[in-house]
Every structure is written in C-alpha cells, then in structure tokens.
Design a protein around this motif. Structure first.
Motif, PDB file in Angstrom:
ATOM      1  N   TYR A 137     -13.750-100.585 -81.511  1.00 28.38           N
ATOM      2  CA  TYR A 137     -14.362-100.558 -80.196  1.00 28.38           C
ATOM      3  C   TYR A 137     -14.317 -99.135 -79.721  1.00 28.38           C
ATOM      4  O   TYR A 137     -15.462 -98.692 -79.111  1.00 28.38           O
ATOM      5  CB  TYR A 137     -13.601-101.597 -79.325  1.00 28.38           C
ATOM      6  CG  TYR A 137     -14.339-101.730 -77.913  1.00 28.38           C
ATOM      7  CD1 TYR A 137     -15.650-102.265 -77.742  1.00 28.38           C
ATOM      8  CD2 TYR A 137     -13.597-101.232 -76.715  1.00 28.38           C
ATOM      9  CE1 TYR A 137     -16.381-102.475 -76.561  1.00 28.38           C
ATOM     10  CE2 TYR A 137     -14.249-101.384 -75.691  1.00 28.38           C
ATOM     11  CZ  TYR A 137     -15.507-101.763 -75.488  1.00 28.38           C
ATOM     12  OH  TYR A 137     -16.221-101.956 -74.105  1.00 28.38           O
ATOM     13  N   LEU A 138     -13.393 -98.479 -79.789  1.00 34.08           N
ATOM     14  CA  LEU A 138     -13.021 -97.014 -79.099  1.00 34.08           C
ATOM     15  C   LEU A 138     -14.162 -96.191 -79.871  1.00 34.08           C
ATOM     16  O   LEU A 138     -14.917 -95.401 -79.237  1.00 34.08           O
ATOM     17  CB  LEU A 138     -11.674 -96.581 -79.323  1.00 34.08           C
ATOM     18  CG  LEU A 138     -10.507 -97.007 -78.498  1.00 34.08           C
ATOM     19  CD1 LEU A 138      -9.158 -96.729 -78.681  1.00 34.08           C
ATOM     20  CD2 LEU A 138     -11.148 -96.926 -76.864  1.00 34.08           C
ATOM     21  N   LYS A 139     -14.258 -96.363 -81.306  1.00 31.16           N
ATOM     22  CA  LYS A 139     -15.351 -95.720 -81.890  1.00 31.16           C
ATOM     23  C   LYS A 139     -16.625 -95.937 -81.684  1.00 31.16           C
ATOM     24  O   LYS A 139     -17.553 -95.069 -81.717  1.00 31.16           O
ATOM     25  CB  LYS A 139     -15.039 -95.796 -83.572  1.00 31.16           C
ATOM     26  CG  LYS A 139     -13.682 -95.336 -84.038  1.00 31.16           C
ATOM     27  CD  LYS A 139     -13.492 -95.473 -85.468  1.00 31.16           C
ATOM     28  CE  LYS A 139     -12.168 -94.982 -85.946  1.00 31.16           C
ATOM     29  NZ  LYS A 139     -11.865 -95.243 -87.416  1.00 31.16           N
ATOM     30  N   LYS A 140     -16.903 -96.977 -81.395  1.00 31.00           N
ATOM     31  CA  LYS A 140     -18.257 -97.636 -80.850  1.00 31.00           C
ATOM     32  C   LYS A 140     -18.653 -96.912 -79.716  1.00 31.00           C
ATOM     33  O   LYS A 140     -19.793 -96.433 -79.607  1.00 31.00           O
ATOM     34  CB  LYS A 140     -18.375 -99.211 -80.861  1.00 31.00           C
ATOM     35  CG  LYS A 140     -19.782 -99.591 -80.474  1.00 31.00           C
ATOM     36  CD  LYS A 140     -19.749-101.315 -80.383  1.00 31.00           C
ATOM     37  CE  LYS A 140     -21.017-101.714 -79.353  1.00 31.00           C
ATOM     38  NZ  LYS A 140     -22.230-101.002 -80.076  1.00 31.00           N
ATOM     39  N   ILE A 141     -17.809 -97.267 -78.740  1.00 24.35           N
ATOM     40  CA  ILE A 141     -18.089 -96.603 -77.252  1.00 24.35           C
ATOM     41  C   ILE A 141     -18.096 -95.181 -77.372  1.00 24.35           C
ATOM     42  O   ILE A 141     -19.054 -94.609 -76.616  1.00 24.35           O
ATOM     43  CB  ILE A 141     -17.280 -97.107 -76.129  1.00 24.35           C
ATOM     44  CG1 ILE A 141     -16.062 -96.564 -76.559  1.00 24.35           C
ATOM     45  CG2 ILE A 141     -16.923 -98.811 -76.122  1.00 24.35           C
ATOM     46  CD1 ILE A 141     -14.799 -96.594 -75.312  1.00 24.35           C
ATOM     47  N   ASN A 142     -17.363 -94.312 -78.246  1.00 19.49           N
ATOM     48  CA  ASN A 142     -17.674 -92.927 -78.473  1.00 19.49           C
ATOM     49  C   ASN A 142     -18.920 -92.562 -78.998  1.00 19.49           C
ATOM     50  O   ASN A 142     -19.811 -91.644 -78.344  1.00 19.49           O
ATOM     51  CB  ASN A 142     -16.626 -92.351 -79.340  1.00 19.49           C
ATOM     52  CG  ASN A 142     -15.318 -92.364 -78.413  1.00 19.49           C
ATOM     53  OD1 ASN A 142     -15.102 -92.478 -77.235  1.00 19.49           O
ATOM     54  ND2 ASN A 142     -14.147 -92.218 -79.308  1.00 19.49           N
ATOM     55  N   PHE A 143     -19.373 -93.365 -80.039  1.00 19.16           N
ATOM     56  CA  PHE A 143     -20.686 -93.292 -80.818  1.00 19.16           C
ATOM     57  C   PHE A 143     -21.721 -93.724 -79.668  1.00 19.16           C
ATOM     58  O   PHE A 143     -22.946 -92.766 -79.596  1.00 19.16           O
ATOM     59  CB  PHE A 143     -20.694 -94.149 -81.803  1.00 19.16           C
ATOM     60  CG  PHE A 143     -22.095 -94.234 -82.564  1.00 19.16           C
ATOM     61  CD1 PHE A 143     -22.181 -93.080 -83.659  1.00 19.16           C
ATOM     62  CD2 PHE A 143     -23.214 -94.827 -82.385  1.00 19.16           C
ATOM     63  CE1 PHE A 143     -23.484 -93.117 -84.159  1.00 19.16           C
ATOM     64  CE2 PHE A 143     -24.131 -94.894 -83.043  1.00 19.16           C
ATOM     65  CZ  PHE A 143     -24.414 -93.972 -84.045  1.00 19.16           C
ATOM     66  N   ASP A 144     -21.677 -94.508 -78.960  1.00 18.04           N
ATOM     67  CA  ASP A 144     -22.794 -94.904 -77.863  1.00 18.04           C
ATOM     68  C   ASP A 144     -23.060 -94.170 -76.955  1.00 18.04           C
ATOM     69  O   ASP A 144     -24.051 -93.993 -76.568  1.00 18.04           O
ATOM     70  CB  ASP A 144     -22.476 -96.564 -77.482  1.00 18.04           C
ATOM     71  CG  ASP A 144     -22.711 -97.719 -78.697  1.00 18.04           C
ATOM     72  OD1 ASP A 144     -23.294 -97.188 -79.595  1.00 18.04           O
ATOM     73  OD2 ASP A 144     -22.250 -98.714 -78.178  1.00 18.04           O
ATOM     74  N   CYS A 145     -21.868 -93.593 -76.679  1.00 18.11           N
ATOM     75  CA  CYS A 145     -21.836 -92.518 -75.519  1.00 18.11           C
ATOM     76  C   CYS A 145     -22.639 -91.278 -75.633  1.00 18.11           C
ATOM     77  O   CYS A 145     -23.707 -90.970 -74.841  1.00 18.11           O
ATOM     78  CB  CYS A 145     -20.471 -92.205 -74.871  1.00 18.11           C
ATOM     79  SG  CYS A 145     -20.267 -91.034 -73.485  1.00 18.11           S
TER      80      CYS A 145
END
Length: 315
Positions: free
Chosen positions: A207-215
C-alpha cells in the motif's frame, strides 16, 4: 453417578456445538465465486440462469460471495429420466442429478462434491429444468455442511501456501501491479491467524508503494493539467485529481508546494481562498486496512465476468 454422567454428556455436547458454531463463523468469512462451465451451459440451455441463481443462493446462505475468486462453487447436471406427459397441453417431466463441486478454479483442485436429485415439470425442456433447479433448497443442511468442509480446505490452502502467496504479491509489486497484489494479500481471511498477520504486513508495504507511485503519477498529471488551464476551473480539476493522495506519500510535501502555487493564482484571479481537501482519516490504522481492502475488492470486481476456470476432471 447418573446425574454426573448426564452432566458430562451435556458439557461435551455444548463443546461440540460451540466448536461447530466457531467453525461455521470462521468459514462464513471465506468468499466464493460461482461458475458454470460451458459444457454444462450447453446442456442446460435457457435454464442456465436458474442454475446460476441457485448457486448464488447457496453461496449467500453460507456466508460471503465474490465476483472474482480463485475458489468456486460450480455444478454439473446429469438427466436421469425425461418423460413426456400425455396431458393437454403436453408437459415435460425431468428427473436430474445436480452435483455441486467446490474447489480451486485456478489450480484446478477439487475439494469435494455432493449430489442432489431433483424433479421438475414444465411446458418445455428449459422450463422443466428451471423448475427442477428451483426445487433445490439453498439452506439444505447437507449442502451447507458440504460448503463448510470445502471452506475448511480453503483455510488450509492459505495456511500451507502463505509464503508463496506473499511471494507472488511481491512479484506483482515489482511490476507496479499494486492493486492485484493488494487483492491477493487482503483476500487472506483473518481466521488464518498466522498467515493473515504476515499478509497484512506485506499489504501495508504494498500500500505504501502504491500511494508513493500514485502520488508521483497524479502530481505530474495535475501539473500538466494546471499548465494547460491555469484558471479557477483548472484549479477545481486539480483539486479533484489530488484529493485522494495519502498524506503519508513521499511526494506529499511537493504536492503541498504545488497546491500553494495554485492557491496563490486563484487568489489573484478572483480573490477567493482555495484549498485542497485531503482525507486525513487515511492515517488511522482501521481506515488504512479498509483502504487496502477496498483497492483489492475493486480490482477483483473489475475482472472480466466471463472468467474460464479450470474444472477439468471434476466430473
């Protein structure tokens, strides 16, 4: 002595009932998808919907259903007798064996099966079949016990293959397929205590990797949008694009700097104060877990409805 014996028997019965209730409650948390193979669909013709409805009813009566899951409840139909009744108008009478199967539709592993014999009468073959399927009681005790036993094997699947499930999710992360990774990890039911803990830890990382990618992705898109339309209307579009960014994302400080620039321009344009609305609740643990699960569920629901499962050799 007799009273003591009765008390022991009653206590044992209580423990057995409690254990069964706990098992039932645990298995209710396991989601199943329903599936009808093309070979069965060709036999049931216009009555296929009636059979699918019955499968859905059985799954719903036993707990959770899912639009997409590797674990499925399916059925095969074997006609035993077909009689043409000499009444006016002519009617068809069917006696059929409906065999239900539960298993892993991806690996093609059958966990178990149970057969119910049903009868149906109608003005044509399809209606006779449909009426026969409707005679199946979705709350039938034997059927529900069958589902419970099948779900117990699903729990065993997660417990014995936990490390492999997490490894698969890590590989998906490396391909930026975070939504599917979260689907696989959050699909582990919490009744699989040890695996669930490991899966949720891995899900937090995904999830942390996803929110960083999405950001990064959304910020770049917002900057392009703003450059093309630096107006109040453009600012509102930017706000909508950035509102879902998690405040824990690595690029959030950059987001705030960009938002300050947009807000300053909006102030110059029409004297209004403009702020980006961010969901601060995502920082809470329960909200994060829900967010992770929502992403996984959305990915599962977005899969094609016509998934072809591997049921070769099941009947």
């Amino acid at each position: 002595m007799k009273k003591l014996f009765l008390s022991i028997v009653s206590f044992c019965a209580f423990l057995n009932t409690t254990a069964q209730a706990q098992t039932k409650n645990n298995t209710e948390l396991i989601a199943l998808a329903t599936y009808i193979d093309s070979s069965v669909e060709s036999q049931t013709s216009a009555a296929t919907n009636a059979l699918m409805n019955k499968l859905n009813q059985i799954v719903s009566a036993s707990g959770l259903s899912s639009n997409y899951s590797r674990f499925i409840l399916t059925a095969n139909v074997t006609p035993r007798t077909k009689d043409v009744l000499g009444t006016a108008p002519t009617t068809i009478a069917y006696t059929m064996d409906v065999t239900f199967y539960i298993g892993d539709g991806i690996d093609g592993t059958k966990f178990g099966s149970i057969t119910k014999t049903v009868k149906g009468v109608g003005s044509n073959e399809s209606l006779a079949m449909s009426n026969a399927f409707k005679m199946i009681n979705s709350a039938d005790k034997d059927l529900q016990n069958f589902i419970v036993k099948g779900k117990e094997k699903i729990i065993n699947f997660y417990n014995t293959r936990c490390d492999f499930i997490i490894k698969e999710a890590k590989m998906l992360e490396m391909q930026n397929q975070y939504d599917e990774a979260l689907y696989r990890l959050t699909s582990v039911p919490d009744v699989c205590t040890s695996c669930y803990t490991k899966a949720m830890t891995a899900a937090e990382s995904a999830y942390l990797k996803k929110i960083n990618f999405d950001c990064k992705t959304q910020l770049q898109e917002a900057k392009l949008l703003w450059a093309a339309n630096p107006t109040t209307e453009g600012a509102n579009a930017v706000s909508e694009m950035l509102s879902g960014i998690d405040s824990r994302a690595n690029c959030y400080a950059e987001v705030k700097t960009f938002v300050t620039t947009v807000a300053k321009r909006v102030k110059e344009l029409d004297g209004r104060e403009w702020k980006l609305k961010v969901d601060t609740e995502l920082g809470l643990e329960q909200q994060r877990i829900k967010a992770m699960r929502d992403i996984g569920v959305a990915w599962g629901n977005g899969q094609p409805k016509s998934v072809t499962y591997n049921v070769g050799g099941w009947w």
